[in-house]
Design an enzyme around this catalytic site. Structure first.
Site, PDB file in Angstrom:
ATOM      1  N   GLU A   1      40.924  37.376  48.342  1.00 24.72           N
ATOM      2  CA  GLU A   1      41.140  38.820  48.213  1.00 24.72           C
ATOM      3  C   GLU A   1      41.195  39.022  46.832  1.00 24.72           C
ATOM      4  O   GLU A   1      41.929  38.401  45.778  1.00 24.72           O
ATOM      5  CB  GLU A   1      42.445  38.898  48.657  1.00 24.72           C
ATOM      6  CG  GLU A   1      43.239  40.308  48.798  1.00 24.72           C
ATOM      7  CD  GLU A   1      43.602  40.960  47.682  1.00 24.72           C
ATOM      8  OE1 GLU A   1      43.158  41.849  46.930  1.00 24.72           O
ATOM      9  OE2 GLU A   1      44.971  40.573  47.224  1.00 24.72           O
TER      10      GLU A   1
ATOM     11  N   CYS B   1      45.600  44.464  41.161  1.00 25.09           N
ATOM     12  CA  CYS B   1      44.158  44.800  41.742  1.00 25.09           C
ATOM     13  C   CYS B   1      43.848  45.866  42.389  1.00 25.09           C
ATOM     14  O   CYS B   1      42.619  46.313  42.619  1.00 25.09           O
ATOM     15  CB  CYS B   1      43.709  43.490  42.249  1.00 25.09           C
ATOM     16  SG  CYS B   1      44.858  43.120  43.911  1.00 25.09           S
TER      17      CYS B   1
END
Length: 375
Positions: A215, A249
Site C-alpha cells: 500500500e 499518503c
C-alpha cells in the site's frame, strides 16, 4: 529494541504454533481480538503521548481519529460477523448437483503474517491489518516504523503485557531489522509506505516467493471543474493538504485549476489555511515534520523551486519565524505551475506543499494527469 536473533525466535515460535489442520477456533480468535481492543482502550493517553513525542508536535485529536479509532471499529465489525464468516459457504454445484454432490468453500488461514507500518499512522496501519489477519486465523508479527521509536517501544511493551507472542508480537529496531523482517519466509507480508522502500521490501521477499501486499503513496491529483462550489472546494483542498502537515499518503498532492480561476482559488485556499492555522509554533493542532531527514528533504524541494523562479506562496498569517529547524515546522506553501522536472512535480511531496497547475480544457487536465508520474 528487538535483536535479529529475538525476531527469528518469535517467528519460529509462531511457525511452530501454527497448524493448518487445526487453526485457531472462533473463541480463540475473539480472545485475541479482545486483547488488542483492551490494549488500545486502556492506554489511549499513553499512546497519544508517545506519538506526540515522536513528532514533537501533533494534534491529539488527529492521533485519536487516524491511529486509534480505526482498529477499534474494525474489531467491532469483525466480532459482529466473524462467526458467520468462518462457516463453510455452500456453492452451487451445477450439473454435479444431479449426482447428489454438494460443494462447499472452506476459508483457511495462511499461517504467519508479517506487517510493516509507516510513521504517519504507525498504530492504525499495524493493528488494522493485524486484527483482520487474526480474525482469519493467522499468527501475526508487526514491525513499526523506526521513525516513531517511542510509539513502537510502547506498543511492543503493551503487546507483551496483553497478548501472547505465539499469536501476536511486535518487533522494533532500525533499518537493519526492517530489512531482515521483510526477508523472513512469511505466508503473507503487508507493507505500507513509500514506493522506494516498497521496492526493497518486494525484492527481499522475492526469494521466498512471499505473497506481498503493498500500500504505497503517490501523486494524488484533484481536478477542480469550472462550475465547482469554490468555497467548499477550497476548504476541502486546504484541510486535506494541511492534515498531519501533508504527511498522509492519500492527501491531495497537486491540484488542477481552471486558468481563469487561479487567483480566486489561491485567495480562498490561503484564507482557509490562515483560519485553520493562524499560528504554527506551539500550536498542538499543527503537526511537525517527523524527523530531520524529512525536514531537509522538504526544504530542499522548496529551495529548488524557488531557485527556478517558481511562484511560491507561504501561508504564514502571524509572520512567525518558520521554517523552524529546531521544532521541524514548515509553513504551508502553495507552488504555482512548477516546472515538470522539479522534485515537487515529479516526486511524492509528503509534506506541507501544495502544487497548483492550471488548465484550459478538461481534456488538457486529463492528459496532464496521464503523463504525470503517479507513484
Amino acid at each position: 529494541m528487538t535483536t535479529i536473533n529475538e525476531m527469528h525466535q518469535i517467528f519460529n515460535l509462531q511457525k511452530i504454533q501454527y497448524d493448518r489442520a487445526q487453526p485457531m477456533t472462533y473463541e480463540e480468535r475473539v480472545t485475541v481480538l479482545n486483547q488488542i481492543e483492551a490494549l488500545i482502550r486502556d492506554n489511549i493517553p499513553e499512546l497519544i503521548t508517545a506519538l506526540q513525542a515522536d513528532f514533537g508536535q501533533r494534534d491529539p485529536l488527529q492521533i485519536l481519529s487516524a491511529d486509534l479509532t480505526g482498529p477499534l471499529a474494525t474489531i467491532a465489525y469483525i466480532k459482529k460477523h466473524l462467526r458467520k464468516w468462518i462457516l463453510p459457504a455452500k456453492q452451487r454445484s451445477g450439473l454435479m448437483a444431479l449426482t447428489g454432490t454438494k460443494q462447499y468453500v472452506y476459508n483457511e488461514p495462511l499461517g504467519v503474517v508479517g506487517i510493516m507500518s509507516p510513521f504517519n499512522a504507525p498504530i492504525d496501519l499495524a493493528l488494522d491489518p493485524a486484527v483482520e489477519a487474526i480474525a482469519a486465523g493467522n499468527r501475526v508479527m508487526v514491525k513499526i516504523s523506526e521513525y516513531t521509536p517511542k510509539t513502537a517501544a510502547l506498543v511492543q511493551k503493551l503487546s507483551q503485557q496483553y497478548l501472547n507472542e505465539k499469536n501476536f508480537a511486535v518487533v522494533t529496531g532500525e533499518a537493519d531489522i526492517a530489512a531482515q523482517f521483510s526477508a523472513l519466509d512469511w505466508d503473507k507480508l503487508v507493507f505500507t509506505g513509500g514506493s522506494e522502500t516498497g521496492k526493497k521490501v518486494l525484492s527481499a521477499a522475492a526469494p521466498n516467493l512471499t505473497p506481498v501486499v503493498l500500500e504505497l503513496g503517490g501523486k494524488n491529483p484533484a481536478v477542480v471543474l469550472p462550475d465547482a462550489n469554490k468555497q467548499m472546494t477550497a476548504a476541502k483542498i486546504a484541510r486535506s493538504r494541511s492534515g498531519n502537515s501533508g504527511q498522509i499518503c492519500l492527501d491531495t498532492d497537486y491540484v488542477l485549476l481552471p486558468t481563469d480561476q487561479l487567483d480566486e482559488y489561491v485567495g480562498l485556499i490561503t484564507a482557509q489555511l490562515a483560519q485553520v492555522f493562524p499560528t504554527y509554533i506551539n500550536n498542538s493542532e499543527y503537526s511537525a515534520i517527523i524527523n530531520d531527514r524529512s525536514y531537509d528533504r522538504i526544504l530542499g524541494m522548496l529551495t529548488e523551486a524557488r531557485q527556478r523562479g517558481t511562484r511560491l506562496i507561504t501561508i504564514n498569517p502571524n509572520n512567525e519565524l518558520v521554517p523552524d529547524v529546531k521544532r521541524r515546522l514548515i509553513p504551508l506553501t502553495l507552488a504555482i505551475n512548477p516546472d515538470r522536472d522539479l522534485q515537487i512535480a515529479r516526486n511524492e511531496i509528503f509534506g506541507p506543499i501544495l502544487s497548483i497547475f492550471t488548465y484550459d480544457s478538461l481534456d488538457e487536465a486529463i492528459a496532464f494527469i496521464n503523463s504525470h508520474e503517479n507513484r
